[in-house]
Design a protein around this motif. Structure first.
Motif, PDB file in Angstrom:
ATOM      1  N   GLN A 127      -9.608   3.382   8.586  1.00  0.00           N
ATOM      2  CA  GLN A 127      -9.826   4.316   9.675  1.00  0.00           C
ATOM      3  C   GLN A 127      -8.553   5.120   9.915  1.00  0.00           C
ATOM      4  OE1 GLN A 127     -11.205   2.251  13.122  1.00  0.00           O
ATOM      5  NE2 GLN A 127     -12.689   1.037  11.972  1.00  0.00           N
ATOM      6  N   SER A 128      -8.724   6.312  10.445  1.00  0.00           N
ATOM      7  CA  SER A 128      -7.545   7.130  10.721  1.00  0.00           C
ATOM      8  C   SER A 128      -7.132   6.952  12.185  1.00  0.00           C
ATOM      9  CB  SER A 128      -7.828   8.595  10.428  1.00  0.00           C
ATOM     10  OG  SER A 128      -8.844   9.079  11.280  1.00  0.00           O
ATOM     11  N   PHE A 129      -5.835   6.923  12.402  1.00  0.00           N
ATOM     12  CA  PHE A 129      -5.282   6.828  13.745  1.00  0.00           C
ATOM     13  C   PHE A 129      -4.614   8.159  14.058  1.00  0.00           C
ATOM     14  CE2 PHE A 129      -5.742   2.454  12.520  1.00  0.00           C
ATOM     15  CZ  PHE A 129      -6.099   1.810  13.685  1.00  0.00           C
ATOM     16  N   SER A 130      -4.769   8.602  15.277  1.00  0.00           N
ATOM     17  CA  SER A 130      -4.220   9.905  15.650  1.00  0.00           C
ATOM     18  C   SER A 130      -2.705   9.833  15.809  1.00  0.00           C
ATOM     19  CB  SER A 130      -4.857  10.383  16.956  1.00  0.00           C
ATOM     20  OG  SER A 130      -4.468   9.552  18.018  1.00  0.00           O
ATOM     21  N   SER A 131      -2.109  10.997  15.860  1.00  0.00           N
ATOM     22  CA  SER A 131      -0.656  11.047  16.016  1.00  0.00           C
ATOM     23  C   SER A 131      -0.227  10.534  17.392  1.00  0.00           C
ATOM     24  CB  SER A 131      -0.150  12.471  15.809  1.00  0.00           C
ATOM     25  OG  SER A 131      -0.698  13.335  16.777  1.00  0.00           O
ATOM     26  N   SER A 132      -1.116  10.574  18.365  1.00  0.00           N
ATOM     27  CA  SER A 132      -0.774  10.041  19.681  1.00  0.00           C
ATOM     28  C   SER A 132      -0.560   8.529  19.629  1.00  0.00           C
ATOM     29  CB  SER A 132      -1.849  10.402  20.711  1.00  0.00           C
ATOM     30  OG  SER A 132      -3.071   9.777  20.396  1.00  0.00           O
ATOM     31  N   HIS A 133      -1.277   7.855  18.744  1.00  0.00           N
ATOM     32  CA  HIS A 133      -1.084   6.407  18.578  1.00  0.00           C
ATOM     33  C   HIS A 133       0.333   6.129  18.105  1.00  0.00           C
ATOM     34  CE1 HIS A 133      -2.307   2.250  17.825  1.00  0.00           C
ATOM     35  NE2 HIS A 133      -1.638   2.337  16.682  1.00  0.00           N
ATOM     36  N   TYR A 134       0.790   6.884  17.123  1.00  0.00           N
ATOM     37  CA  TYR A 134       2.137   6.692  16.598  1.00  0.00           C
ATOM     38  C   TYR A 134       3.199   7.143  17.594  1.00  0.00           C
ATOM     39  CZ  TYR A 134      -0.395   5.960  12.276  1.00  0.00           C
ATOM     40  OH  TYR A 134      -1.252   5.475  11.325  1.00  0.00           O
ATOM     41  N   SER A 135       2.913   8.199  18.334  1.00  0.00           N
ATOM     42  CA  SER A 135       3.870   8.671  19.347  1.00  0.00           C
ATOM     43  C   SER A 135       4.052   7.634  20.440  1.00  0.00           C
ATOM     44  CB  SER A 135       3.397   9.988  19.951  1.00  0.00           C
ATOM     45  OG  SER A 135       3.298  10.984  18.976  1.00  0.00           O
ATOM     46  N   LEU A 136       2.948   7.089  20.931  1.00  0.00           N
ATOM     47  CA  LEU A 136       3.027   6.049  21.955  1.00  0.00           C
ATOM     48  C   LEU A 136       3.743   4.804  21.425  1.00  0.00           C
ATOM     49  CD1 LEU A 136      -0.461   6.300  23.664  1.00  0.00           C
ATOM     50  CD2 LEU A 136       1.753   6.897  24.627  1.00  0.00           C
ATOM     51  N   PHE A 137       3.506   4.501  20.163  1.00  0.00           N
ATOM     52  CA  PHE A 137       4.187   3.366  19.543  1.00  0.00           C
ATOM     53  C   PHE A 137       5.702   3.560  19.559  1.00  0.00           C
ATOM     54  CE2 PHE A 137       6.010   1.797  15.469  1.00  0.00           C
ATOM     55  CZ  PHE A 137       6.038   0.461  15.790  1.00  0.00           C
ATOM     56  N   LEU A 138       6.166   4.730  19.145  1.00  0.00           N
ATOM     57  CA  LEU A 138       7.599   4.996  19.110  1.00  0.00           C
ATOM     58  C   LEU A 138       8.211   4.998  20.506  1.00  0.00           C
ATOM     59  CD1 LEU A 138       7.762   7.733  16.329  1.00  0.00           C
ATOM     60  CD2 LEU A 138       8.426   5.323  16.171  1.00  0.00           C
ATOM     61  N   ILE A 139       7.505   5.577  21.461  1.00  0.00           N
ATOM     62  CA  ILE A 139       8.007   5.600  22.838  1.00  0.00           C
ATOM     63  C   ILE A 139       8.096   4.182  23.396  1.00  0.00           C
ATOM     64  CG2 ILE A 139       7.451   6.293  25.192  1.00  0.00           C
ATOM     65  CD1 ILE A 139       6.295   8.902  23.961  1.00  0.00           C
ATOM     66  N   GLU A 140       7.046   3.403  23.211  1.00  0.00           N
ATOM     67  CA  GLU A 140       7.034   2.048  23.763  1.00  0.00           C
ATOM     68  C   GLU A 140       8.065   1.151  23.093  1.00  0.00           C
ATOM     69  OE1 GLU A 140       3.877  -1.425  24.979  1.00  0.00           O
ATOM     70  OE2 GLU A 140       3.136   0.541  24.422  1.00  0.00           O
ATOM     71  N   VAL A 141       8.238   1.279  21.790  1.00  0.00           N
ATOM     72  CA  VAL A 141       9.255   0.482  21.110  1.00  0.00           C
ATOM     73  C   VAL A 141      10.648   0.886  21.593  1.00  0.00           C
ATOM     74  CG1 VAL A 141      10.364   0.085  18.866  1.00  0.00           C
ATOM     75  CG2 VAL A 141       7.915  -0.128  19.078  1.00  0.00           C
ATOM     76  N   GLY A 142      10.870   2.179  21.810  1.00  0.00           N
ATOM     77  CA  GLY A 142      12.168   2.630  22.317  1.00  0.00           C
ATOM     78  C   GLY A 142      12.471   2.102  23.704  1.00  0.00           C
ATOM     79  N   VAL A 143      11.496   2.176  24.586  1.00  0.00           N
ATOM     80  CA  VAL A 143      11.690   1.674  25.955  1.00  0.00           C
ATOM     81  C   VAL A 143      11.864   0.154  25.949  1.00  0.00           C
ATOM     82  CG1 VAL A 143      10.553   1.388  28.189  1.00  0.00           C
ATOM     83  CG2 VAL A 143      10.505   3.604  27.043  1.00  0.00           C
ATOM     84  N   ASN A 144      11.048  -0.537  25.161  1.00  0.00           N
ATOM     85  CA  ASN A 144      11.162  -2.000  25.100  1.00  0.00           C
ATOM     86  C   ASN A 144      12.475  -2.433  24.466  1.00  0.00           C
ATOM     87  OD1 ASN A 144       8.710  -2.024  26.293  1.00  0.00           O
ATOM     88  ND2 ASN A 144       7.587  -2.835  24.550  1.00  0.00           N
ATOM     89  N   ALA A 145      12.982  -1.671  23.503  1.00  0.00           N
ATOM     90  CA  ALA A 145      14.278  -1.991  22.914  1.00  0.00           C
ATOM     91  C   ALA A 145      15.390  -1.820  23.939  1.00  0.00           C
ATOM     92  CB  ALA A 145      14.540  -1.121  21.688  1.00  0.00           C
ATOM     93  N   ALA A 146      15.278  -0.794  24.792  1.00  0.00           N
ATOM     94  CA  ALA A 146      16.268  -0.603  25.860  1.00  0.00           C
ATOM     95  C   ALA A 146      16.208  -1.751  26.864  1.00  0.00           C
ATOM     96  CB  ALA A 146      16.033   0.734  26.556  1.00  0.00           C
ATOM     97  N   ILE A 147      15.011  -2.192  27.192  1.00  0.00           N
ATOM     98  CA  ILE A 147      14.858  -3.334  28.110  1.00  0.00           C
ATOM     99  C   ILE A 147      15.415  -4.594  27.450  1.00  0.00           C
ATOM    100  CG2 ILE A 147      13.144  -4.835  29.211  1.00  0.00           C
ATOM    101  CD1 ILE A 147      11.450  -2.299  29.659  1.00  0.00           C
ATOM    102  N   ALA A 148      15.159  -4.771  26.166  1.00  0.00           N
ATOM    103  CA  ALA A 148      15.679  -5.940  25.446  1.00  0.00           C
ATOM    104  C   ALA A 148      17.203  -5.929  25.424  1.00  0.00           C
ATOM    105  CB  ALA A 148      15.129  -5.959  24.027  1.00  0.00           C
ATOM    106  N   LYS A 149      17.789  -4.745  25.303  1.00  0.00           N
ATOM    107  CA  LYS A 149      19.251  -4.644  25.324  1.00  0.00           C
ATOM    108  C   LYS A 149      19.811  -5.065  26.676  1.00  0.00           C
ATOM    109  CE  LYS A 149      22.916  -1.405  24.249  1.00  0.00           C
ATOM    110  NZ  LYS A 149      23.241  -0.024  23.851  1.00  0.00           N
ATOM    111  N   VAL A 150      19.123  -4.716  27.747  1.00  0.00           N
ATOM    112  CA  VAL A 150      19.551  -5.136  29.088  1.00  0.00           C
ATOM    113  C   VAL A 150      19.451  -6.646  29.224  1.00  0.00           C
ATOM    114  CG1 VAL A 150      18.938  -5.037  31.534  1.00  0.00           C
ATOM    115  CG2 VAL A 150      18.988  -2.947  30.186  1.00  0.00           C
ATOM    116  N   ILE A 151      18.404  -7.233  28.685  1.00  0.00           N
ATOM    117  CA  ILE A 151      18.233  -8.685  28.781  1.00  0.00           C
ATOM    118  C   ILE A 151      19.315  -9.413  28.005  1.00  0.00           C
ATOM    119  CG2 ILE A 151      16.726 -10.599  28.119  1.00  0.00           C
ATOM    120  CD1 ILE A 151      14.355  -8.775  28.739  1.00  0.00           C
ATOM    121  N   ILE A 152      19.697  -8.899  26.852  1.00  0.00           N
ATOM    122  CA  ILE A 152      20.689  -9.575  26.020  1.00  0.00           C
ATOM    123  C   ILE A 152      22.076  -9.489  26.629  1.00  0.00           C
ATOM    124  CG2 ILE A 152      21.864  -9.483  23.795  1.00  0.00           C
ATOM    125  CD1 ILE A 152      19.191  -8.803  22.534  1.00  0.00           C
ATOM    126  N   LYS A 153      22.408  -8.374  27.251  1.00  0.00           N
ATOM    127  CA  LYS A 153      23.774  -8.217  27.804  1.00  0.00           C
ATOM    128  C   LYS A 153      23.963  -8.975  29.075  1.00  0.00           C
ATOM    129  CE  LYS A 153      25.278  -4.058  25.663  1.00  0.00           C
ATOM    130  NZ  LYS A 153      25.942  -2.824  25.819  1.00  0.00           N
TER     131      LYS A 153
END
Length: 93
Positions: free
Chosen positions: A67-93
């Motif tokens: 099945q094909s996934f729209s570009s919005s799926h990938y955009s949301l993925f990148l945004i969410e991974v970026g935000v979660n990585a920033a939150i993870a950085k706060v947790i580690i420090k």
């Protein structure tokens, strides 16, 4: 178990809120300057938070590759991974 999806999707949907529960506790403890979790535990929480996000978005792509996934799926993925990585950085420090 009455929702659509296989056992892996059910497991991801179960683990995600459990990890989020620990993330909220870790963030609140950082805010209050209280050490609830040790360094290793904070790293495990941070890593699992990012990993479950990646699994949540990438597993359906791998499972339903025909099945094909729209570009919005990938955009949301990148945004969410970026935000979660920033939150993870706060947790580690």
């Amino acid at each position: 178990m009455s929702t659509v999806g296989d056992y892996v999707e059910h497991a991801i949907n179960f683990i995600s809120p459990v990890v989020m529960f620990f993330v909220i506790i870790a963030l609140y403890s950082k805010y209050r300057n209280v050490d609830i979790f040790g360094d290793l535990e904070c790293k495990i929480i941070a890593f699992s938070y990012v990993a479950i996000t990646i699994a949540d978005y990438l597993y359906p792509i791998l499972r339903y590759w025909d099945q094909s996934f729209s570009s919005s799926h990938y955009s949301l993925f990148l945004i969410e991974v970026g935000v979660n990585a920033a939150i993870a950085k706060v947790i580690i420090k």
